[in-house]
Structures are given as C-alpha cells and as structure tokens.
Enzyme design. Structure first.
Site, PDB file in Angstrom:
ATOM      1  N   ASP A   1     -15.003  27.028 -10.847  1.00 27.14           N
ATOM      2  CA  ASP A   1     -14.607  27.136  -9.445  1.00 27.14           C
ATOM      3  C   ASP A   1     -15.740  27.841  -8.698  1.00 27.14           C
ATOM      4  O   ASP A   1     -15.910  29.043  -8.824  1.00 27.14           O
ATOM      5  CB  ASP A   1     -13.306  27.934  -9.360  1.00 27.14           C
ATOM      6  CG  ASP A   1     -12.884  28.273  -7.943  1.00 27.14           C
ATOM      7  OD1 ASP A   1     -13.408  27.659  -6.991  1.00 27.14           O
ATOM      8  OD2 ASP A   1     -12.033  29.172  -7.790  1.00 27.14           O
TER       9      ASP A   1
ATOM     10  N   HIS B   1      -9.962  31.376 -11.967  1.00 24.34           N
ATOM     11  CA  HIS B   1     -10.402  32.751 -11.713  1.00 24.34           C
ATOM     12  C   HIS B   1     -10.366  33.608 -12.973  1.00 24.34           C
ATOM     13  O   HIS B   1     -10.369  34.833 -12.900  1.00 24.34           O
ATOM     14  CB  HIS B   1      -9.593  33.407 -10.585  1.00 24.34           C
ATOM     15  CG  HIS B   1      -9.988  32.923  -9.228  1.00 24.34           C
ATOM     16  ND1 HIS B   1      -9.725  33.617  -8.071  1.00 24.34           N
ATOM     17  CD2 HIS B   1     -10.634  31.794  -8.829  1.00 24.34           C
ATOM     18  CE1 HIS B   1     -10.187  32.949  -7.028  1.00 24.34           C
ATOM     19  NE2 HIS B   1     -10.742  31.832  -7.470  1.00 24.34           N
TER      20      HIS B   1
ATOM     21  N   GLU C   1     -16.618  31.179   0.454  1.00 23.10           N
ATOM     22  CA  GLU C   1     -15.241  30.707   0.351  1.00 23.10           C
ATOM     23  C   GLU C   1     -14.367  31.700  -0.405  1.00 23.10           C
ATOM     24  O   GLU C   1     -13.202  31.907  -0.061  1.00 23.10           O
ATOM     25  CB  GLU C   1     -15.213  29.343  -0.346  1.00 23.10           C
ATOM     26  CG  GLU C   1     -13.864  28.621  -0.278  1.00 23.10           C
ATOM     27  CD  GLU C   1     -12.908  29.017  -1.407  1.00 23.10           C
ATOM     28  OE1 GLU C   1     -11.708  28.704  -1.301  1.00 23.10           O
ATOM     29  OE2 GLU C   1     -13.357  29.647  -2.391  1.00 23.10           O
ATOM     30  N   GLU C   2     -14.908  32.335  -1.442  1.00 22.28           N
ATOM     31  CA  GLU C   2     -14.105  33.234  -2.277  1.00 22.28           C
ATOM     32  C   GLU C   2     -13.638  34.479  -1.520  1.00 22.28           C
ATOM     33  O   GLU C   2     -12.729  35.170  -1.975  1.00 22.28           O
ATOM     34  CB  GLU C   2     -14.885  33.647  -3.521  1.00 22.28           C
ATOM     35  CG  GLU C   2     -15.149  32.513  -4.514  1.00 22.28           C
ATOM     36  CD  GLU C   2     -13.895  31.988  -5.190  1.00 22.28           C
ATOM     37  OE1 GLU C   2     -12.776  32.448  -4.860  1.00 22.28           O
ATOM     38  OE2 GLU C   2     -14.031  31.110  -6.052  1.00 22.28           O
TER      39      GLU C   2
ATOM     40  N   ASP D   1     -12.375  21.466  -4.540  1.00 19.26           N
ATOM     41  CA  ASP D   1     -12.165  22.757  -5.198  1.00 19.26           C
ATOM     42  C   ASP D   1     -11.381  22.537  -6.482  1.00 19.26           C
ATOM     43  O   ASP D   1     -11.183  21.395  -6.897  1.00 19.26           O
ATOM     44  CB  ASP D   1     -11.456  23.718  -4.251  1.00 19.26           C
ATOM     45  CG  ASP D   1     -11.938  25.157  -4.379  1.00 19.26           C
ATOM     46  OD1 ASP D   1     -12.052  25.621  -5.525  1.00 19.26           O
ATOM     47  OD2 ASP D   1     -12.191  25.810  -3.351  1.00 19.26           O
TER      48      ASP D   1
ATOM     49  N   HIS E   1     -18.025  24.904  -2.348  1.00 17.33           N
ATOM     50  CA  HIS E   1     -18.611  26.244  -2.156  1.00 17.33           C
ATOM     51  C   HIS E   1     -19.469  26.668  -3.340  1.00 17.33           C
ATOM     52  O   HIS E   1     -19.154  26.401  -4.505  1.00 17.33           O
ATOM     53  CB  HIS E   1     -17.547  27.290  -1.821  1.00 17.33           C
ATOM     54  CG  HIS E   1     -16.551  27.596  -2.898  1.00 17.33           C
ATOM     55  ND1 HIS E   1     -16.744  28.581  -3.834  1.00 17.33           N
ATOM     56  CD2 HIS E   1     -15.333  27.071  -3.171  1.00 17.33           C
ATOM     57  CE1 HIS E   1     -15.690  28.659  -4.627  1.00 17.33           C
ATOM     58  NE2 HIS E   1     -14.822  27.744  -4.261  1.00 17.33           N
TER      59      HIS E   1
END
Length: 375
Positions: free
Chosen positions: A189, A325, A223-224, A245, A72
């Site tokens: 990410d 994150h 995706e997030e 991922d 992503h």
C-alpha cells in the site's frame, strides 16, 4: 476493442524498485525521482508540483475533459518523538498503524549527520528479565522504543550522533517474491498500486492504439496523512478520477484476493454510480477477475480530491492486500487484473459528452432509471 497485455516482468521489476526506495510521508523526494526516471524510460511527459506530486500525461485524441488515475507514493513510517535518558528513542507513527507491527523490526533513522540503523523493541523485551510481563505489556506506541546499533547510553550520546526529535524513521520492507505468485512486503500500500498503474501505461503505449481522452497519471505524496490528491488537480479539465489503492482481504470483506476489486463505497461515501458500473462492465467484457466491496474505515486520494472542491466523478480500484498497514501480502494475479482494467479504462470511450464542460445542459445526463448495460 483489442486489449493490451500486461508485462508481468515489467510489473514485478517496477514494484521491486519502488519497494527498495524508502518513502514515509514527508520524505518522498527519492521515490519521486525514481518514478520520474521510470516515466522518462517510458517516454511519458510529466510535471511536478512544488512539493513533488507528479502529474504525467498520456495524450489522447480529445484533450478536454481529461481522465485521471491516482496512486500514492508515500508510505507509513515513524518519527523520533523523544531522546530517552538511557540512549533509546521514543517514536510517533507517521500515518495510522499499530505498534504491534513495529515490534522487532529493523529501521533506519535519518539523522543530521547520516543514517543510523536500529531495532524497534517493546519496553519489556527480555523474558529473562520480565518473565510473563512480556505477554501482558499493552500494545501502544508509548510501549516501544528504538535501540540504535551505536554506543549510546544518554541523551548527550544521541546528540553527538546527530539524532534529534523529528528525525524520520523508515522500516525495512522484508520483501519476498514467491515462486507461486505471492508477494509479501511492507508498503504494498500503495507501491503495488503504483506499479500496476505504470504497468498499465506501459501496456497501452506498447499496444499503440490511440486513447479517446487525455489520461493524467497522478502520483501523490501525502495520502497516508489524509492530503492525497487535493493538491495535484489544477483547473476544471478533469471529469473522472480513478483512485488506485489496496483492497482489504479480511473477514467480513468481499475483496477479490486474485483479481481486481471495485469499491462501491468507503468512509467518505459512495463512489460515482456511472463510473463504477462502467468499470464493472469493462471487467465483464474483458473477462477480468473482479469483485465489489464496501470499506468502512478507509479513504483514498479520491476523497481528498472531492473535498478540495473538484467536481469530478470518482471511483476506487483495488489490488488485494492481506493485513493492510501491517506485513502485507498480495498476489501477482491481482496486480495483473488491476493493470488490465486500468488499460481497458484508458482505452474506453468517455462516459458522457456533456462532461466536456463543468457546467452544461441536461444533454446526455443519465436518466433516473439508468441500469447496467447487459453483456
């Protein structure tokens, strides 16, 4: 089967270009154009969905069923929630992440009349004013605000600048490539995953050996926020989907910090038995540093693809990601291991001939006592 080699210089330059391009969910056009440019450089044909997800094709000897590798392009970010009376901005997060990682960061606000710069601060930012309260203030998005680098002291001042509720906010990545192979940055990410996918594709093309099956490279844009690969798979021609991922490096996890991690299960449930074990077999066959892990609070493009009704075998491959994150860290060895495994997978024979059709006979459907093939 000879193995193509990952070009570390290409992988690193690709990752750097991706990280230099802001792409919070909902604002991904620039990074989509960048990846299309990269695909053009490699000579890989592609198509875009209406919203900009990319479906690129590495042609193989057999065109159906196809394999797919998904990563992503979208990242975390924030949105202006409110214009505050003293000229500062309240925020709502885009994606799930803690406001403690936003505090003190430099940001860009994409306003109506141009981009503005600012800093995210806690409401009680000055120890000279609030004394020990700066250490007891709660951690929450309602406890931070953006201080713009502009002469603003009211809502009217903000409006004059063109700032509005709903403006997207991107956070500086603070990317560092260390001489010892460590890479630290926001938004590894999944831009490190995207770079590994492109590096694997570059290696396969340079290697020149024909692929057994068509391979789709899917680059998703939401995706997030949970949508992911649900909107980029069309028709029933894909039998296998490998999602790429981050793998969380943390206490209680088994992620390989310097290799590739094969996820056996995440919060959406177990991944396909046979596809995951095929990937593990490739790791052992090609001496790729690897580990297996299970993730509890995690979902990927694979989950959204299955939830959209696609009857496909799914797996999840991960690069190492410490402090996911947050302010993340990985190592170039992990990205290289991931790229090597993806290249080996693209070159490997199909799992089952029966998968050529969505519905078929028992044929070579695996036996109930199917075990790993010994090396």
């Amino acid at each position: 089967m000879s193995m193509p080699l990952i070009n570390p210089a290409y992988l690193q330059s690709t990752l750097r270009r991706l990280l230099e391009t802001p792409s919070p969910s909902g604002m991904t056009d620039a990074v989509v154009r960048l990846v299309c440019e990269m695909l053009d450089e490699l000579g890989i044909a592609y198509q875009l969905t209406r919203r900009g997800a990319i479906r690129a094709l590495l042609p193989g000897r057999q065109h159906c069923p196809k394999r797919a590798v998904a990563s992503h392009l979208d990242t975390l970010g924030a949105m202006v929630k409110a214009l505050k009376p003293h000229g500062r901005l309240a925020l709502s997060p885009i994606g799930f992440w803690s406001s403690r990682f936003a505090e003190g960061e430099r940001v860009t606000i994409y306003a109506d009349f141009g981009n503005l710069r600012g800093t995210v601060l806690p409401l009680k930012a000055s120890g000279h004013t609030f004394n020990k309260e700066i250490d007891t203030q709660p951690v929450d998005w309602t406890q931070v605000e953006v201080r713009l680098d502009e002469r603003v002291a009211s809502v009217a001042d903000l409006m004059t600048l063109g700032v509005r509720v709903g403006d997207t906010v991107s956070f500086d990545t603070r990317t560092e490539f260390g001489p010892n192979g460590f890479i630290t940055s926001r938004y590894l990410d999944d831009k490190a995953g995207v770079a590994s996918v492109l590096a694997a594709a570059e290696a396969v093309l340079r290697h020149g050996e024909p692929l057994p099956l068509d391979v789709l490279l899917l680059f998703t844009i939401s995706e997030e926020v949970g949508v992911g690969a649900s909107h980029v798979l069309h028709g029933g021609d894909v039998s296998e989907l490998v999602s790429v991922d981050n793998g969380t490096v943390a206490e209680g996890q088994n992620t390989s910090e310097y290799g590739v991690t094969v996820s056996m299960m995440d919060s959406s449930g177990p991944f396909d038995w046979h596809l995951t074990r095929h990937l593990l077999h490739l790791c052992r066959s090609h001496a790729i540093d690897h580990a297996r892990d299970v993730f509890r609070f995690y979902r990927s493009d694979a989950a959204s693809a299955v939830e959209a009704g696609n009857d496909i075998r799914t797996a999840l491959l991960c690069f190492a990601c410490d402090a996911s994150h947050g302010y993340e860290r990985t190592h170039e060895d992990s990205l290289s291991a991931l790229g090597r495994l993806l290249a080996a997978y693209m070159l490997s024979p199909p799992l089952f001939q029966r998968d050529v059709k969505a519905l078929g006979p028992l044929g070579d459907f695996p036996p109930a006592d199917c075990q790993l093939t010994p090396d």
